[in-house]
Write a protein that holds these residues in place. Structure first.
Motif, PDB file in Angstrom:
ATOM      1  N   GLY A 254       0.827  -1.201   0.000  1.00 55.04           N
ATOM      2  CA  GLY A 254       0.000   0.000   0.000  1.00 55.04           C
ATOM      3  C   GLY A 254       0.858   1.247   0.000  1.00 55.04           C
ATOM      4  O   GLY A 254       1.671   1.456  -0.893  1.00 55.04           O
ATOM      5  N   LYS A 255       0.709   2.059   1.032  1.00 63.56           N
ATOM      6  CA  LYS A 255       1.439   3.329   1.133  1.00 63.56           C
ATOM      7  C   LYS A 255       2.737   3.208   1.936  1.00 63.56           C
ATOM      8  O   LYS A 255       3.364   4.212   2.242  1.00 63.56           O
ATOM      9  CB  LYS A 255       0.547   4.366   1.805  1.00 63.56           C
ATOM     10  CG  LYS A 255      -0.726   4.668   1.039  1.00 63.56           C
ATOM     11  CD  LYS A 255      -1.591   5.630   1.814  1.00 63.56           C
ATOM     12  CE  LYS A 255      -2.896   5.898   1.105  1.00 63.56           C
ATOM     13  NZ  LYS A 255      -3.775   6.764   1.883  1.00 63.56           N
ATOM     14  N   ILE A 256       3.129   1.995   2.286  1.00 60.48           N
ATOM     15  CA  ILE A 256       4.281   1.803   3.164  1.00 60.48           C
ATOM     16  C   ILE A 256       5.396   1.071   2.417  1.00 60.48           C
ATOM     17  O   ILE A 256       5.147   0.105   1.706  1.00 60.48           O
ATOM     18  CB  ILE A 256       3.890   1.002   4.414  1.00 60.48           C
ATOM     19  CG1 ILE A 256       2.792   1.736   5.175  1.00 60.48           C
ATOM     20  CG2 ILE A 256       5.097   0.759   5.300  1.00 60.48           C
ATOM     21  CD1 ILE A 256       2.226   0.971   6.331  1.00 60.48           C
ATOM     22  N   THR A 257       6.616   1.534   2.606  1.00 56.74           N
ATOM     23  CA  THR A 257       7.781   0.866   2.038  1.00 56.74           C
ATOM     24  C   THR A 257       8.706   0.443   3.166  1.00 56.74           C
ATOM     25  O   THR A 257       9.066   1.245   4.026  1.00 56.74           O
ATOM     26  CB  THR A 257       8.536   1.794   1.070  1.00 56.74           C
ATOM     27  OG1 THR A 257       7.652   2.170   0.024  1.00 56.74           O
ATOM     28  CG2 THR A 257       9.754   1.101   0.486  1.00 56.74           C
ATOM     29  N   TYR A 258       9.078  -0.832   3.161  1.00 61.92           N
ATOM     30  CA  TYR A 258       9.985  -1.410   4.142  1.00 61.92           C
ATOM     31  C   TYR A 258      11.298  -1.687   3.422  1.00 61.92           C
ATOM     32  O   TYR A 258      11.311  -2.385   2.402  1.00 61.92           O
ATOM     33  CB  TYR A 258       9.406  -2.719   4.675  1.00 61.92           C
ATOM     34  CG  TYR A 258      10.170  -3.351   5.809  1.00 61.92           C
ATOM     35  CD1 TYR A 258       9.656  -3.326   7.097  1.00 61.92           C
ATOM     36  CD2 TYR A 258      11.377  -3.986   5.609  1.00 61.92           C
ATOM     37  CE1 TYR A 258      10.336  -3.918   8.145  1.00 61.92           C
ATOM     38  CE2 TYR A 258      12.072  -4.570   6.644  1.00 61.92           C
ATOM     39  CZ  TYR A 258      11.541  -4.542   7.916  1.00 61.92           C
ATOM     40  OH  TYR A 258      12.224  -5.120   8.954  1.00 61.92           O
TER      41      TYR A 258
END
Length: 82
Positions: free
Chosen positions: A6-10
């Protein structure tokens, strides 16, 4: 390694993972991370379980983990099958 949900990058920089203490593994209640005893580095073993709580990022003394972005309440509600 990098993955997006979604809107999160790890992002995880294995080269920067040099503490050998696996503090991030201990901090992860979701069991997303594991310690590789041969390399003394963290491994990501279960991305599906990650809730992006950022505890691993906060405890990492070498800043090898970076989590960018956040979910809003609307994002979470949309994911639920009410």
């Amino acid at each position: 390694m990098k993955w997006t949900a979604g809107k999160i990058t790890y992002a995880y920089d294995e080269e920067q993972c040099t503490c050998g203490a696996a503090l991030c593994v201990e901090a992860c209640a979701q069991r997303v991370l594991d310690a590789n005893e041969e390399t003394d580095k963290m491994e990501i073993v279960n991305t599906v379980q990650c809730i992006f709580c950022k505890l691993c990022e906060e405890i990492c003394p070498t800043k090898a983990i970076s989590i960018q972005g956040a979910l809003t309440l609307d994002d979470v509600v949309r994911e639920q099958d009410w």
